[in-house]
Design a protein around this motif. Sequence first.
Motif, short mmCIF file in Angstrom:
data_model
loop_
_atom_site.label_atom_id
_atom_site.label_comp_id
_atom_site.label_asym_id
_atom_site.label_seq_id
_atom_site.Cartn_x
_atom_site.Cartn_y
_atom_site.Cartn_z
N MET A 99 0.83 -1.20 0.00
CA MET A 99 0.00 0.00 0.00
C MET A 99 0.87 1.26 0.00
O MET A 99 0.58 2.24 -0.68
CB MET A 99 -0.91 0.00 1.23
CG MET A 99 -2.12 -0.92 1.13
SD MET A 99 -3.30 -0.41 -0.12
CE MET A 99 -3.72 1.23 0.43
N ALA A 102 2.08 2.05 -3.42
CA ALA A 102 1.07 2.71 -4.25
C ALA A 102 1.01 4.21 -3.94
O ALA A 102 0.88 5.04 -4.86
CB ALA A 102 -0.29 2.06 -4.01
N VAL A 344 -6.10 5.97 -5.12
CA VAL A 344 -5.22 5.45 -4.07
C VAL A 344 -5.66 5.94 -2.70
O VAL A 344 -5.66 5.18 -1.71
CB VAL A 344 -3.75 5.85 -4.34
CG1 VAL A 344 -2.87 5.50 -3.15
CG2 VAL A 344 -3.23 5.15 -5.59
N PHE A 347 -8.68 3.85 -1.60
CA PHE A 347 -8.32 2.49 -1.16
C PHE A 347 -7.52 2.52 0.14
O PHE A 347 -7.65 1.61 0.96
CB PHE A 347 -7.53 1.78 -2.26
CG PHE A 347 -8.38 1.31 -3.39
CD1 PHE A 347 -9.41 0.40 -3.18
CD2 PHE A 347 -8.17 1.77 -4.68
CE1 PHE A 347 -10.21 -0.03 -4.23
CE2 PHE A 347 -8.96 1.35 -5.73
CZ PHE A 347 -9.99 0.45 -5.50
N LEU A 388 -5.72 -3.18 -6.14
CA LEU A 388 -4.80 -2.15 -6.65
C LEU A 388 -4.10 -2.61 -7.93
O LEU A 388 -3.74 -1.78 -8.78
CB LEU A 388 -3.75 -1.81 -5.60
CG LEU A 388 -4.19 -0.96 -4.41
CD1 LEU A 388 -3.05 -0.85 -3.39
CD2 LEU A 388 -4.62 0.44 -4.85
N CYS A 389 -3.89 -3.90 -8.06
CA CYS A 389 -3.12 -4.42 -9.18
C CYS A 389 -3.94 -4.53 -10.47
O CYS A 389 -3.37 -4.88 -11.51
CB CYS A 389 -2.51 -5.78 -8.83
SG CYS A 389 -1.19 -5.68 -7.60
N SER A 393 -5.60 3.29 -13.50
CA SER A 393 -5.00 4.52 -12.98
C SER A 393 -5.52 5.76 -13.70
O SER A 393 -5.24 6.88 -13.28
CB SER A 393 -3.48 4.46 -13.11
OG SER A 393 -3.10 4.31 -14.46
N LEU A 414 -3.19 0.83 -11.06
CA LEU A 414 -2.60 1.71 -10.05
C LEU A 414 -1.23 1.21 -9.61
O LEU A 414 -0.35 2.01 -9.27
CB LEU A 414 -3.52 1.82 -8.83
CG LEU A 414 -4.83 2.59 -9.04
CD1 LEU A 414 -5.73 2.43 -7.82
CD2 LEU A 414 -4.55 4.07 -9.29
#
Length: 594
Positions: A99, A102, A344, A347, A388-389, A393, A414
Amino acid sequence: MVKIGVFAKKVWSLRKAIVVFVTPVILSPILFFVSPKEGKCLYVILLMALYWCTEALPIAVTSLLPISLFPLFGVMPASIVCPQYFLDTNVLFMSGLIMALAVEEWNLHRRIALFVLMLVGSSPARLILGMMLTTSLLSMWLSNTASTALMMPIAKAVLQSLFGSMETTLESTQLKDCEEAFELKDSASKESLPNEGLHLTSEDSKSPEEFETNANLTLRQQKVAEDQKKLWKGFLVSIPYAASIGGTATLTGTTPNLILVGQLKIYFPACDDLNFASWFIFSCPLAFLFLIVGWVWIAFLYGGFNIRSCRKKGNTAETEARVMSAIKCEYSKLGPFTYAEGAVSMFFFLFAVLLFTRDPKFITGWAILFPKGYVSDAVTGMTIVIVLCFFPSQKPSLKWWFNPKASGKTNPPLLTWSKIQSNLPWSVMLLLGGGYAMAKGCEVSGLSIWISKYVHPLATFQPSIALILISMLVTCFTEFASNTATIVIVLPILINLSFQMTVNPLYFLVPATIVCSYAFMLPISTPPNSIAFATGHLKVKDMVKSGIIMNILGILLLMLAVNTWGNFLFDFSTYPQWAESMQNVTRSFANGTA
């Protein structure tokens, strides 16, 4: 003499190799004078502790020793050792690090830092407070080292806007230093006058006009320049201190916190009193209180409250306006808030909320929706990481699907696996696993029971006095050894001490874990301290002078927290059932009935 000097240099260059080969020989008597299994486990633990403290081997390599030595010495089979390197606590730690990657990928941490500085104001005392608040906020989620490394360039830019370059400040104080030294030394020694930070000055030769300006400085101007140099030190020393304090506020903030959770699961499987929410409720107010008290001390010591120190030319308002302008300029370079930064942030906020509300104890958490024991904090963290993967973005558009001329380039996620693979600190993961393997070895071999026989003197004290002594000893030890090595060695001893004193184990374990991060006195104590010291503006005596008071303040505030809201939260005054049952098992094992 020359040959002896050359030989000594060669020996010094091989010091790490010498430690690697000599240490096992020095420790070998343990194998003969301690009970077979306990002695072998103690041998491995002391070997790892010395390698960690001396860094004779890379820290990650030392962390792998249990995989090799425990099975070879008959302490534990490899099938038990290896899983310790990837417990759910390790996975939670990994998800927190990812995290953080990111956040760093989209420069969100820099935007947060500059935004906070714009809010607090531009007077020296407020800027120190802003630096500390920002650094601690970042270190709650990022690593302490990364938070410090980010804030140092920002601090330097702010200071240059406030006073100009450090070189100018040094030139202003150089004349006074020379005059004092002239009274004690002859003219030949003037060429080697000691001047702190002299290596930072420009290498270009100064013009006669510049030297004439220096010669005409008034005593007041010299005093102001000295105050400015002190304030430089105050800014620089506040950042690593705030990083260490902020790392204690969350369970994922620093490695010792997670080692505590992992060892609790090994020694007390039935203990569910400590999780992300309960740790945050206890540690975050303590960290905030320590941050404010520490700010007052640093600002007082280094002249942050002295209005004169912020005056170089013109009045204070002009100086503060120049500083605020520089901060806003840096912030404007980041551009508008992007879609990726917003995603981001969302999350990250979701990550924190889910961790906090899984099982907060004072209310029913969302974990009740699942079978008991199935969902842990690691599940939450890794779920967010997976999202996130693949989450885009850039803002998706329906027009892209129906526009034949639109580019066929895919919307990048992201966070990519290549970013994770290249930037995740795998060595820290191994370090965490090595600590858990050591704890498991202590439990399986019976070493923790053997150690308990030698901590009886502490058991004669009142629990509150014993806790103060423990905090002082751990603080002193962690100044010279890594926080992780310190907590791994100390926790088994404290667990057995709590058995002897019939005290809630958390009463000793939680404060000892927090105080492991209170290493403020030496550059070698923590990586953040080393980063600040590497700027060249600080001396060891500067860190010792401010750090020793920080250590004392930290212990006093920790005692306050333990005996007030900590007692209410963890019920330190009662001996829990999960500790009593484990103590009975330990006694049975010691008597050979288990």
